[in-house]
Write a protein that holds these residues in place. Structure first.
Motif, PDB file in Angstrom:
ATOM      1  N   VAL A  85     -16.737   1.565  12.601  1.00  0.00           N
ATOM      2  CA  VAL A  85     -15.919   2.637  13.171  1.00  0.00           C
ATOM      3  C   VAL A  85     -15.050   2.085  14.303  1.00  0.00           C
ATOM      4  N   LEU A  86     -13.766   2.383  14.233  1.00  0.00           N
ATOM      5  CA  LEU A  86     -12.840   1.951  15.266  1.00  0.00           C
ATOM      6  C   LEU A  86     -12.445   3.149  16.118  1.00  0.00           C
ATOM      7  N   LEU A  87     -12.676   3.048  17.406  1.00  0.00           N
ATOM      8  CA  LEU A  87     -12.201   4.078  18.324  1.00  0.00           C
ATOM      9  C   LEU A  87     -10.689   3.936  18.484  1.00  0.00           C
ATOM     10  N   PRO A  88      -9.964   5.035  18.594  1.00  0.00           N
ATOM     11  CA  PRO A  88      -8.512   4.939  18.750  1.00  0.00           C
ATOM     12  C   PRO A  88      -8.094   4.316  20.075  1.00  0.00           C
ATOM     13  N   ALA A  89      -9.016   4.336  21.050  1.00  0.00           N
ATOM     14  CA  ALA A  89      -8.780   3.759  22.377  1.00  0.00           C
ATOM     15  C   ALA A  89     -10.141   3.694  23.062  1.00  0.00           C
ATOM     16  N   PRO A  90     -10.270   2.921  24.131  1.00  0.00           N
ATOM     17  CA  PRO A  90     -11.531   2.975  24.892  1.00  0.00           C
ATOM     18  C   PRO A  90     -11.795   4.401  25.367  1.00  0.00           C
ATOM     19  N   LEU A  91     -13.061   4.806  25.291  1.00  0.00           N
ATOM     20  CA  LEU A  91     -13.472   6.148  25.701  1.00  0.00           C
ATOM     21  C   LEU A  91     -14.244   6.042  27.007  1.00  0.00           C
ATOM     22  N   VAL A  92     -13.750   6.694  28.040  1.00  0.00           N
ATOM     23  CA  VAL A  92     -14.373   6.627  29.366  1.00  0.00           C
ATOM     24  C   VAL A  92     -15.261   7.859  29.561  1.00  0.00           C
ATOM     25  N   ILE A  93     -16.557   7.601  29.715  1.00  0.00           N
ATOM     26  CA  ILE A  93     -17.557   8.661  29.865  1.00  0.00           C
ATOM     27  C   ILE A  93     -18.081   8.652  31.300  1.00  0.00           C
ATOM     28  N   GLY A  94     -18.007   9.800  31.966  1.00  0.00           N
ATOM     29  CA  GLY A  94     -18.654   9.950  33.260  1.00  0.00           C
ATOM     30  C   GLY A  94     -20.017  10.602  33.084  1.00  0.00           C
ATOM     31  N   PHE A  95     -20.985  10.192  33.890  1.00  0.00           N
ATOM     32  CA  PHE A  95     -22.330  10.762  33.800  1.00  0.00           C
ATOM     33  C   PHE A  95     -22.875  10.987  35.198  1.00  0.00           C
ATOM     34  N   ALA A  96     -23.268  12.242  35.481  1.00  0.00           N
ATOM     35  CA  ALA A  96     -23.886  12.603  36.758  1.00  0.00           C
ATOM     36  C   ALA A  96     -25.140  13.410  36.470  1.00  0.00           C
ATOM     37  N   SER A  97     -26.176  13.192  37.255  1.00  0.00           N
ATOM     38  CA  SER A  97     -27.459  13.847  36.987  1.00  0.00           C
ATOM     39  C   SER A  97     -28.184  14.154  38.285  1.00  0.00           C
ATOM     40  N   LEU A 150     -17.129  14.195  30.529  1.00  0.00           N
ATOM     41  CA  LEU A 150     -18.123  14.171  31.603  1.00  0.00           C
ATOM     42  C   LEU A 150     -19.429  14.758  31.098  1.00  0.00           C
ATOM     43  N   LEU A 151     -20.528  14.034  31.326  1.00  0.00           N
ATOM     44  CA  LEU A 151     -21.859  14.460  30.910  1.00  0.00           C
ATOM     45  C   LEU A 151     -22.710  14.724  32.149  1.00  0.00           C
ATOM     46  N   LEU A 152     -23.520  15.792  32.091  1.00  0.00           N
ATOM     47  CA  LEU A 152     -24.410  16.164  33.192  1.00  0.00           C
ATOM     48  C   LEU A 152     -25.847  16.151  32.692  1.00  0.00           C
ATOM     49  N   GLY A 153     -26.747  15.520  33.465  1.00  0.00           N
ATOM     50  CA  GLY A 153     -28.078  15.217  32.971  1.00  0.00           C
ATOM     51  C   GLY A 153     -29.201  16.114  33.432  1.00  0.00           C
ATOM     52  N   GLU A 202     -33.692   8.245  14.519  1.00  0.00           N
ATOM     53  CA  GLU A 202     -32.286   8.569  14.712  1.00  0.00           C
ATOM     54  C   GLU A 202     -31.592   7.407  15.445  1.00  0.00           C
ATOM     55  N   THR A 203     -30.320   7.201  15.165  1.00  0.00           N
ATOM     56  CA  THR A 203     -29.594   6.101  15.791  1.00  0.00           C
ATOM     57  C   THR A 203     -28.491   6.649  16.686  1.00  0.00           C
ATOM     58  N   PHE A 204     -28.202   5.898  17.724  1.00  0.00           N
ATOM     59  CA  PHE A 204     -27.121   6.265  18.639  1.00  0.00           C
ATOM     60  C   PHE A 204     -26.483   4.988  19.180  1.00  0.00           C
ATOM     61  N   ASP A 205     -25.287   5.137  19.696  1.00  0.00           N
ATOM     62  CA  ASP A 205     -24.546   3.996  20.233  1.00  0.00           C
ATOM     63  C   ASP A 205     -24.802   3.779  21.716  1.00  0.00           C
ATOM     64  N   VAL A 206     -25.117   4.851  22.436  1.00  0.00           N
ATOM     65  CA  VAL A 206     -25.482   4.761  23.842  1.00  0.00           C
ATOM     66  C   VAL A 206     -26.242   6.028  24.205  1.00  0.00           C
ATOM     67  N   ALA A 207     -27.200   5.903  25.103  1.00  0.00           N
ATOM     68  CA  ALA A 207     -27.965   7.050  25.595  1.00  0.00           C
ATOM     69  C   ALA A 207     -27.849   7.106  27.117  1.00  0.00           C
ATOM     70  N   PHE A 208     -27.821   8.331  27.640  1.00  0.00           N
ATOM     71  CA  PHE A 208     -27.767   8.539  29.087  1.00  0.00           C
ATOM     72  C   PHE A 208     -28.952   9.393  29.518  1.00  0.00           C
ATOM     73  N   ALA A 209     -29.574   8.998  30.633  1.00  0.00           N
ATOM     74  CA  ALA A 209     -30.700   9.753  31.186  1.00  0.00           C
ATOM     75  C   ALA A 209     -30.675   9.654  32.706  1.00  0.00           C
ATOM     76  N   GLY A 210     -31.324  10.620  33.341  1.00  0.00           N
ATOM     77  CA  GLY A 210     -31.507  10.607  34.786  1.00  0.00           C
ATOM     78  C   GLY A 210     -32.985  10.731  35.094  1.00  0.00           C
ATOM     79  N   HIS A 211     -33.331  11.704  35.938  1.00  0.00           N
ATOM     80  CA  HIS A 211     -34.714  12.085  36.242  1.00  0.00           C
ATOM     81  C   HIS A 211     -35.408  11.152  37.226  1.00  0.00           C
ATOM     82  N   THR A 212     -35.185   9.867  37.134  1.00  0.00           N
ATOM     83  CA  THR A 212     -35.992   8.896  37.878  1.00  0.00           C
ATOM     84  C   THR A 212     -35.545   8.710  39.322  1.00  0.00           C
ATOM     85  N   HIS A 213     -34.280   8.960  39.619  1.00  0.00           N
ATOM     86  CA  HIS A 213     -33.685   8.717  40.943  1.00  0.00           C
ATOM     87  C   HIS A 213     -33.739   7.241  41.333  1.00  0.00           C
TER      88      HIS A 213
END
Length: 266
Positions: free
Chosen positions: A36-48, A76-79, A190-201
Motif C-alpha cells: 500500500v502506498l500512501l499518497p503523502a506522509p500522514l502526520v498523526i498527533g496523539f495526546a492522552s 489527532l488521536l486522544l487516548g 489482528e494486524t496493524f501498522d502502528v498502535a498508540f497507548a497511554g495510561h502509564t505516564h
C-alpha cells in the motif's frame, strides 16, 4: 483525595513551580509495510491522560492546545483518562477540547478513570467538541487517505474491549488506538501498522535516566511503560507519557508530551 488537593490549589502551586514538567513534542517515524502506498506522509498527533481535576492544573491543557495549533497534524488521536476524581471535571477541558482540531478528524477512546467516574457526561463533552469516539469500531480517514483506518477499543480492563469488532472491515493501513498497552492482550491475530497507548505516564515519577520509580498496573503496561516498541508480526507500539497528573500533582523526569508520528510508505 479531592479535599486533600485543596480544590486544585496544590496543583496550581506545583504547576507554577514547574513540577508538572514541561510539555514537549516527541516525534516518531513509522514506515508502512506491504504494497500500500500512501499518497503523502500522514502526520498523526496523539495526546492522552489529561486527568482534568484537582491533580492537574489547566495551564497544561492550554500548552497542549498551543502545540497542536503549532504542529498542525493531519489527524489527532486522544487516548483516554480525560478526568480524575469526578466526571464533572471534564468542564475544565471544554476550552482545550474545542481548540483541538485536525483536517482529517479528531478521534478518541475512553480510559479507566473515565469509566470509574461516569463515562456518559465525559463522552457527551467529547462529542460536543467534535471528537469522534471509537468504541470497538473503526473509521476510514477522508480522501486521499481513505486506505487508512483508525481502530479503537474500549478500555482494556474496566470497559468491554472487542478487538475483532474494532478491526472489522478496516482498510489495508490500520492504526490501533487503545487507552493502555494492555489492549494488546485482545489483539489475537489482528494486524496493524502502528498502535498508540497511554495510561502509564512513563511512571510519572522517574529516575534521571527515565526509569520509572513505580510501574503502573497491568502486565503489558509494566513491560511497555514508555517509548516505541517493535512488536512481532505487527507495527510498533508507541506509548506516551500523557499530559496530566494522576494521584499526585507532580511529574519528575517524565514530562508531559504530545506525540507526533509520521507514517510513510516504504
Amino acid at each position: 483525595m479531592d479535599a486533600a488537593m485543596l480544590g486544585g490549589r496544590v496543583a496550581a502551586w506545583s504547576y507554577q513551580r514547574g513540577w508538572h514538567g514541561r510539555l514537549s513534542v516527541v516525534r516518531r517515524e513509522v514506515t508502512v509495510s506491504g504494497q500500500v502506498l500512501l499518497p503523502a506522509p500522514l502526520v498523526i498527533g496523539f495526546a492522552s491522560d489529561f486527568h482534568a481535576g484537582p491533580t492537574t492544573h489547566p495551564g497544561v491543557f492550554e500548552e497542549l492546545a498551543a502545540q497542536v495549533r503549532r504542529v498542525r497534524p493531519d489527524v489527532l488521536l486522544l487516548g483516554g483518562d480525560y478526568v480524575s476524581l469526578g466526571a464533572r471535571h471534564v468542564d475544565q477541558l471544554r476550552d482545550c477540547l474545542g481548540a483541538l482540531s485536525a483536517p482529517l478528524g479528531v478521534f478518541g477512546v475512553i480510559g479507566n478513570h473515565d469509566v470509574w467516574h461516569g463515562r456518559a457526561p465525559i463522552e457527551a463533552a467529547l462529542r460536543e467538541a467534535g471528537i469522534e469516539l471509537l468504541h470497538n469500531r473503526n473509521v476510514a480517514l477522508p480522501a486521499p487517505f481513505g486506505m487508512v483506518s483508525i481502530c479503537g477499543i474500549d478500555d482494556p480492563w474496566t470497559g468491554e474491549p472487542c478487538v475483532p469488532a474494532a478491526f472489522a472491515g478496516a482498510g489495508p493501513v490500520r492504526v490501533f488506538l487503545t487507552h493502555s498497552p494492555d489492549g494488546l492482550h485482545y489483539v489475537d491475530g489482528e494486524t496493524f501498522d502502528v498502535a498508540f497507548a497511554g495510561h502509564t505516564h512513563g511512571g510519572q515519577v522517574a529516575r534521571a535516566d527515565g526509569t520509572p520509580m513505580a510501574r503502573p498496573q497491568g502486565p503489558l503496561s509494566r513491560r511497555y511503560c514508555y517509548g516505541s516498541f517493535d512488536l512481532p508480526d505487527n507495527g510498533p507500539l508507541i506509548v506516551s507519557r500523557g499530559v496530566g497528573c494522576s494521584k499526585l500533582p507532580l511529574r519528575i523526569n517524565a514530562d508531559p508530551e504530545l506525540v507526533v508520528c509520521t507514517l510513510r510508505s516504504q
